[in-house]
Design a protein around this motif. Structure first.
Motif, PDB file in Angstrom:
ATOM      1  N   LEU A 135      40.978  32.928  42.899  1.00  0.00           N
ATOM      2  CA  LEU A 135      41.248  34.162  43.623  1.00  0.00           C
ATOM      3  C   LEU A 135      42.679  34.607  43.370  1.00  0.00           C
ATOM      4  O   LEU A 135      43.607  34.296  44.109  1.00  0.00           O
ATOM      5  CB  LEU A 135      40.976  33.960  45.122  1.00  0.00           C
ATOM      6  N   HIS A 136      42.850  35.346  42.283  1.00  0.00           N
ATOM      7  CA  HIS A 136      44.145  35.918  41.934  1.00  0.00           C
ATOM      8  C   HIS A 136      43.914  37.170  41.096  1.00  0.00           C
ATOM      9  O   HIS A 136      43.098  37.167  40.177  1.00  0.00           O
ATOM     10  CB  HIS A 136      45.003  34.932  41.142  1.00  0.00           C
ATOM     11  N   GLY A 137      44.646  38.246  41.437  1.00  0.00           N
ATOM     12  CA  GLY A 137      44.504  39.487  40.704  1.00  0.00           C
ATOM     13  C   GLY A 137      43.801  40.544  41.531  1.00  0.00           C
ATOM     14  O   GLY A 137      43.745  40.454  42.759  1.00  0.00           O
ATOM     15  N   CYS A 138      43.282  41.537  40.852  1.00  0.00           N
ATOM     16  CA  CYS A 138      42.628  42.669  41.522  1.00  0.00           C
ATOM     17  C   CYS A 138      41.257  42.893  40.909  1.00  0.00           C
ATOM     18  O   CYS A 138      41.083  42.752  39.692  1.00  0.00           O
ATOM     19  CB  CYS A 138      43.481  43.924  41.381  1.00  0.00           C
ATOM     20  N   VAL A 139      40.308  43.231  41.733  1.00  0.00           N
ATOM     21  CA  VAL A 139      38.987  43.621  41.236  1.00  0.00           C
ATOM     22  C   VAL A 139      38.727  45.063  41.634  1.00  0.00           C
ATOM     23  O   VAL A 139      39.112  45.497  42.725  1.00  0.00           O
ATOM     24  CB  VAL A 139      37.870  42.713  41.795  1.00  0.00           C
ATOM     25  N   LEU A 140      38.131  45.807  40.741  1.00  0.00           N
ATOM     26  CA  LEU A 140      37.660  47.151  41.037  1.00  0.00           C
ATOM     27  C   LEU A 140      36.148  47.157  40.884  1.00  0.00           C
ATOM     28  O   LEU A 140      35.628  46.848  39.811  1.00  0.00           O
ATOM     29  CB  LEU A 140      38.273  48.175  40.085  1.00  0.00           C
ATOM     30  N   ILE A 141      35.464  47.450  41.971  1.00  0.00           N
ATOM     31  CA  ILE A 141      34.011  47.598  41.936  1.00  0.00           C
ATOM     32  C   ILE A 141      33.689  49.082  42.082  1.00  0.00           C
ATOM     33  O   ILE A 141      34.174  49.737  42.996  1.00  0.00           O
ATOM     34  CB  ILE A 141      33.325  46.830  43.077  1.00  0.00           C
ATOM     35  N   ALA A 142      32.893  49.583  41.171  1.00  0.00           N
ATOM     36  CA  ALA A 142      32.448  50.972  41.273  1.00  0.00           C
ATOM     37  C   ALA A 142      30.986  51.035  40.883  1.00  0.00           C
ATOM     38  O   ALA A 142      30.633  51.078  39.711  1.00  0.00           O
ATOM     39  CB  ALA A 142      33.288  51.885  40.378  1.00  0.00           C
ATOM     40  N   GLY A 143      30.137  50.982  41.883  1.00  0.00           N
ATOM     41  CA  GLY A 143      28.703  51.102  41.700  1.00  0.00           C
ATOM     42  C   GLY A 143      28.216  52.159  42.671  1.00  0.00           C
ATOM     43  O   GLY A 143      28.734  53.273  42.692  1.00  0.00           O
ATOM     44  N   THR A 144      27.255  51.815  43.510  1.00  0.00           N
ATOM     45  CA  THR A 144      26.832  52.731  44.563  1.00  0.00           C
ATOM     46  C   THR A 144      28.021  53.083  45.451  1.00  0.00           C
ATOM     47  O   THR A 144      28.247  54.234  45.803  1.00  0.00           O
ATOM     48  CB  THR A 144      25.716  52.096  45.404  1.00  0.00           C
ATOM     49  N   GLY A 145      28.797  52.058  45.825  1.00  0.00           N
ATOM     50  CA  GLY A 145      30.045  52.241  46.558  1.00  0.00           C
ATOM     51  C   GLY A 145      31.204  51.849  45.671  1.00  0.00           C
ATOM     52  O   GLY A 145      31.027  51.541  44.486  1.00  0.00           O
ATOM     53  N   CYS A 146      32.407  51.824  46.222  1.00  0.00           N
ATOM     54  CA  CYS A 146      33.555  51.380  45.432  1.00  0.00           C
ATOM     55  C   CYS A 146      34.583  50.725  46.346  1.00  0.00           C
ATOM     56  O   CYS A 146      34.671  51.028  47.540  1.00  0.00           O
ATOM     57  CB  CYS A 146      34.185  52.528  44.651  1.00  0.00           C
ATOM     58  N   ILE A 147      35.356  49.817  45.753  1.00  0.00           N
ATOM     59  CA  ILE A 147      36.418  49.140  46.489  1.00  0.00           C
ATOM     60  C   ILE A 147      37.351  48.472  45.492  1.00  0.00           C
ATOM     61  O   ILE A 147      36.929  48.076  44.404  1.00  0.00           O
ATOM     62  CB  ILE A 147      35.835  48.068  47.458  1.00  0.00           C
ATOM     63  N   SER A 148      38.623  48.404  45.839  1.00  0.00           N
ATOM     64  CA  SER A 148      39.580  47.566  45.116  1.00  0.00           C
ATOM     65  C   SER A 148      40.033  46.475  46.068  1.00  0.00           C
ATOM     66  O   SER A 148      40.293  46.738  47.251  1.00  0.00           O
ATOM     67  CB  SER A 148      40.789  48.383  44.647  1.00  0.00           C
ATOM     68  N   TYR A 149      40.102  45.255  45.538  1.00  0.00           N
ATOM     69  CA  TYR A 149      40.427  44.106  46.387  1.00  0.00           C
ATOM     70  C   TYR A 149      41.307  43.172  45.581  1.00  0.00           C
ATOM     71  O   TYR A 149      41.032  42.929  44.400  1.00  0.00           O
ATOM     72  CB  TYR A 149      39.150  43.378  46.791  1.00  0.00           C
ATOM     73  N   GLY A 150      42.372  42.666  46.209  1.00  0.00           N
ATOM     74  CA  GLY A 150      43.276  41.799  45.472  1.00  0.00           C
ATOM     75  C   GLY A 150      43.710  40.571  46.239  1.00  0.00           C
ATOM     76  O   GLY A 150      43.686  40.550  47.473  1.00  0.00           O
ATOM     77  N   PHE A 151      44.078  39.533  45.465  1.00  0.00           N
ATOM     78  CA  PHE A 151      44.590  38.285  46.025  1.00  0.00           C
ATOM     79  C   PHE A 151      45.848  37.877  45.267  1.00  0.00           C
ATOM     80  O   PHE A 151      45.936  38.058  44.049  1.00  0.00           O
ATOM     81  CB  PHE A 151      43.571  37.151  45.875  1.00  0.00           C
ATOM     82  N   THR A 152      46.797  37.286  45.983  1.00  0.00           N
ATOM     83  CA  THR A 152      47.931  36.643  45.339  1.00  0.00           C
ATOM     84  C   THR A 152      47.653  35.141  45.268  1.00  0.00           C
ATOM     85  O   THR A 152      46.766  34.625  45.965  1.00  0.00           O
ATOM     86  CB  THR A 152      49.230  36.854  46.132  1.00  0.00           C
ATOM     87  N   GLU A 153      48.411  34.445  44.451  1.00  0.00           N
ATOM     88  CA  GLU A 153      48.183  33.009  44.292  1.00  0.00           C
ATOM     89  C   GLU A 153      48.476  32.237  45.573  1.00  0.00           C
ATOM     90  O   GLU A 153      47.969  31.130  45.764  1.00  0.00           O
ATOM     91  CB  GLU A 153      49.017  32.483  43.125  1.00  0.00           C
ATOM     92  N   ASP A 154      49.293  32.801  46.465  1.00  0.00           N
ATOM     93  CA  ASP A 154      49.575  32.118  47.730  1.00  0.00           C
ATOM     94  C   ASP A 154      48.638  32.546  48.852  1.00  0.00           C
ATOM     95  O   ASP A 154      48.857  32.219  50.022  1.00  0.00           O
ATOM     96  CB  ASP A 154      51.036  32.312  48.144  1.00  0.00           C
ATOM     97  N   GLY A 155      47.583  33.302  48.510  1.00  0.00           N
ATOM     98  CA  GLY A 155      46.522  33.585  49.478  1.00  0.00           C
ATOM     99  C   GLY A 155      46.607  34.895  50.216  1.00  0.00           C
ATOM    100  O   GLY A 155      45.727  35.208  51.032  1.00  0.00           O
ATOM    101  N   ARG A 156      47.628  35.707  49.961  1.00  0.00           N
ATOM    102  CA  ARG A 156      47.658  37.029  50.599  1.00  0.00           C
ATOM    103  C   ARG A 156      46.600  37.925  49.955  1.00  0.00           C
ATOM    104  O   ARG A 156      46.293  37.776  48.773  1.00  0.00           O
ATOM    105  CB  ARG A 156      49.046  37.662  50.455  1.00  0.00           C
ATOM    106  N   GLU A 157      46.068  38.845  50.719  1.00  0.00           N
ATOM    107  CA  GLU A 157      45.025  39.720  50.193  1.00  0.00           C
ATOM    108  C   GLU A 157      45.187  41.136  50.716  1.00  0.00           C
ATOM    109  O   GLU A 157      45.805  41.361  51.764  1.00  0.00           O
ATOM    110  CB  GLU A 157      43.638  39.185  50.537  1.00  0.00           C
ATOM    111  N   ALA A 158      44.658  42.074  49.971  1.00  0.00           N
ATOM    112  CA  ALA A 158      44.706  43.484  50.367  1.00  0.00           C
ATOM    113  C   ALA A 158      43.526  44.205  49.736  1.00  0.00           C
ATOM    114  O   ALA A 158      42.984  43.768  48.726  1.00  0.00           O
ATOM    115  CB  ALA A 158      46.020  44.126  49.918  1.00  0.00           C
ATOM    116  N   ARG A 159      43.158  45.310  50.344  1.00  0.00           N
ATOM    117  CA  ARG A 159      42.050  46.113  49.838  1.00  0.00           C
ATOM    118  C   ARG A 159      42.402  47.589  49.930  1.00  0.00           C
ATOM    119  O   ARG A 159      43.280  47.992  50.704  1.00  0.00           O
ATOM    120  CB  ARG A 159      40.774  45.851  50.616  1.00  0.00           C
ATOM    121  N   ALA A 160      41.714  48.373  49.140  1.00  0.00           N
ATOM    122  CA  ALA A 160      41.839  49.829  49.219  1.00  0.00           C
ATOM    123  C   ALA A 160      40.474  50.419  48.941  1.00  0.00           C
ATOM    124  O   ALA A 160      39.709  49.889  48.135  1.00  0.00           O
ATOM    125  CB  ALA A 160      42.856  50.354  48.205  1.00  0.00           C
ATOM    126  N   ALA A 161      40.174  51.524  49.617  1.00  0.00           N
ATOM    127  CA  ALA A 161      38.855  52.152  49.557  1.00  0.00           C
ATOM    128  C   ALA A 161      37.814  51.194  50.146  1.00  0.00           C
ATOM    129  O   ALA A 161      38.144  50.288  50.899  1.00  0.00           O
ATOM    130  CB  ALA A 161      38.495  52.580  48.142  1.00  0.00           C
TER     131      ALA A 161
END
Length: 340
Positions: A135-161
């Motif tokens: 769990l490190h980096g950012c994922v962009l999912i764009a299908g029926t819905g969409c979301i961007s989700y990210g993790f840092t190596e120390d476990g912090r996380e954030a999302r957009a959309a």
């Protein structure tokens, strides 16, 4: 199956990718905890069911879908519940710790107390499908819905959309198709320019007049049903329709901005903004077409701000990514306890 898989086949792990359109569960043998995974990964069983987002279909139906798909995957694998060591579920609609707790409680009642259960948003499974469970980096999912989700190596996380169509996921398949339907209605009213979307959408839906689009839309306003019109929009844009082209350009801007927001919030590119980080690209909207490649256009936009973005097209599906999250979590626990 290789000897490494066979050596641990008495125990298995389950990975679930639960989306708005479908839910997939895979069963993998519990592999040795090492730094190297076999390629290809040995999948013992795979099952598919319908929607498991309880915001879309209600709690009871979502719970039943998850239970059914896991039971079927175990049955196909030839093992029972007692063989399960860990389960990781990435489920659409899990947007808050309370959501995760709700799903966790559903699953806790299915498996023995010693089984480790991890519940995340389905974006986590998609990220892990590109990073092989890390769990490190950012994922962009764009299908029926969409979301961007990210993790840092120390476990912090954030999302957009990822807030759904009412709250403006305009880069999603639903968002693209909804804008196209709106454009047809506006053109028919005389409020906007004419577009070839009118003819092609009517043909696709078997309708004879734009007036019928209103009834078609509200007869069953399910996200996936409307999102299925995306190929029509892409086809019109590739044929030179300006309205369709503008809709896709807007989708690119929306998707790229969500990735950039996550990268900024987590400082994934480092203090100077030039560090490297993975961007996992998942979903039908991001797949290449003849001339209009939405995924490549999104990455080009991200590159303009963050030169270290490293796009990844996953080699395994999100359900396998979820299983690898469970495997990595178990690995960390075992190593923390001083065992191998």
């Amino acid at each position: 199956m290789g000897s490494e898989a066979e050596s641990e086949c008495s125990e298995v792990i389950l990975g679930v990718d639960g989306g708005t359109t479908s839910t997939v569960c895979v069963c993998l043998p519990l592999l040795r905890f090492s730094d190297h995974l076999p390629d290809p990964l040995p999948v013992l069983g795979r099952a598919v069911a319908g929607c498991s987002n309880y915001n879309s279909i209600g709690e009871e139906a979502a719970r039943d879908t998850l239970a059914k798909v896991m039971e079927e995957a175990l049955s196909i694998s030839g093992v029972n519940v007692s063989a399960v060591r860990a389960v990781c579920l990435g489920v659409s609609g899990v947007n808050h710790p309370r959501d995760a707790e709700r799903v966790f409680n559903w699953i806790r009642n299915i498996f023995p107390a010693h089984v480790n259960i991890y519940v995340h948003n389905d974006a986590v499974a998609a990220l892990a499908s590109g990073t092989m469970g890390k769990l490190h980096g950012c994922v962009l999912i764009a299908g029926t819905g969409c979301i961007s989700y990210g993790f840092t190596e120390d476990g912090r996380e954030a999302r957009a959309a990822g807030a759904g169509p009412v709250l403006g996921d305009w880069g999603s398949g639903y968002g693209i198709a909804a804008r196209a339907l709106t454009a047809v209605v506006r053109a028919h009213d005389g409020r906007d320019m004419q577009t070839t979307l009118t003819t092609h959408i009517l043909d696709s839906l078997g309708l004879s007049s734009p007036d019928e689009i209103i009834g078609w839309t509200y007869a069953d306003p399910s996200w996936a049903r409307i999102a299925a019109l995306v190929p029509v929009v892409v086809s019109c844009a590739e044929a030179g329709d300006q309205v369709a082209n503008d809709i896709l350009k807007n989708a690119v801007e929306e998707l790229a901005s969500s990735v950039k927001a996550v990268v900024r919030r987590l400082s994934l590119a480092g203090e100077d903004g030039r560090g490297s980080f993975p961007v996992v690209m998942v979903g039908g909207v991001l797949e290449a077409n003849r001339n209009w490649d939405i995924g490549s256009e999104v990455i080009n936009s991200v590159f303009k701000t963050f030169v270290g973005a490293c796009p990844i097209r996953p080699k395994v599906e999100p359900a396998v990514g979820a299983a690898l999250v469970a495997w990595n979590s178990l690995k960390k626990e075992v190593q923390a306890n001083g065992h191998r």
